[in-house]
Design an enzyme around this catalytic site. Structure first.
Site, short mmCIF file in Angstrom:
data_model
loop_
_atom_site.label_atom_id
_atom_site.label_comp_id
_atom_site.label_asym_id
_atom_site.label_seq_id
_atom_site.Cartn_x
_atom_site.Cartn_y
_atom_site.Cartn_z
N ALA A 1 -2.63 5.77 -1.82
CA ALA A 1 -2.71 6.16 -3.23
C ALA A 1 -3.08 4.99 -4.11
O ALA A 1 -3.86 5.13 -5.06
CB ALA A 1 -1.38 6.75 -3.69
N THR B 1 0.86 -1.18 0.00
CA THR B 1 0.00 0.00 0.00
C THR B 1 0.90 1.23 0.00
O THR B 1 1.70 1.42 0.91
CB THR B 1 -0.92 0.01 1.24
N TYR B 2 0.77 2.05 -1.05
CA TYR B 2 1.57 3.26 -1.20
C TYR B 2 0.77 4.46 -0.74
O TYR B 2 -0.45 4.53 -0.97
CB TYR B 2 2.00 3.44 -2.66
N PHE B 3 1.46 5.41 -0.15
CA PHE B 3 0.80 6.58 0.43
C PHE B 3 1.24 7.87 -0.23
O PHE B 3 2.40 8.01 -0.64
CB PHE B 3 1.11 6.67 1.94
#
Length: 185
Positions: free
Chosen positions: A109, A35-37
């Site tokens: 994101a 999970t990218y932020f």
């Protein structure tokens, strides 16, 4: 720590055969969910940085034990590889780490999911990634403690050649960037 990496699209079966011929040491096969932020104070897409929570488990382990890590990746350091500064640490629970980031104003994101098969050969990690929505890739990477990455990059290029792959076909865009580009098409 500096990560030196070269990534290409490749047929995994042919690469597995070559890895066997070269007597590579198979390490593990896992399922990774990254999970990218996005940060509330700057645009990581513009600064070429990444912040992620990676959750890892054996692919057939369903609800079994999970390993989780937080990773920050700095901007790319050169035009010839995906070399960049990287900081990573383990956390007890990936879901809790994700919740903490979101409560601090970071927004998820995108999520990248892949099956990863990792080998060791000649001081490098060779990973065969099957990325949901993108296909098959091979990464050759190593880590260095200094930013003197030229020798490590050249070794990665040579190893790709030994695997029957062409380093000139490398993809410097992250899996996240490739997935986001697919959504824009």
């Amino acid at each position: 720590m500096y990560e030196v990496e070269i990534k290409v699209r490749a047929d995994h079966e042919a690469v597995r055969e070559r890895l066997a011929e070269l007597d590579a040491d198979r390490q593990e096969r896992v399922r990774q969910v990254d999970t990218y932020f996005d940060a509330p104070h700057r645009e990581f897409a513009e600064t070429d940085e990444a912040l992620r929570v990676r959750r890892v488990r054996a692919p057939d382990d369903g609800a079994g034990e999970e390993d989780a890590r937080i990773t920050y990746k700095g901007p790319l350091l050169d035009a010839e590889s995906k070399s960049r500064e990287e900081f990573e640490t383990g956390v007890d629970e990936g879901a809790t780490a994700t919740e903490i980031f979101e409560r601090l104003g970071f927004e998820a994101a995108a999520t990248v999911e892949k099956d990863r098969e990792r080998y060791e050969l000649a001081g490098y990690d060779v990973t065969l990634d099957a990325v949901d929505g993108l296909g098959e890739f091979v990464e050759v990477e190593t880590e260095r403690e200094t930013d003197d990455i030229a020798e490590a990059r050249d070794g990665a290029r040579d190893l790709l050649g030994d695997l029957g792959l062409d380093a000139d076909e490398q993809i410097r865009t992250s899996y996240l960037g490739l997935l986001l580009a697919e959504k824009d098409v």
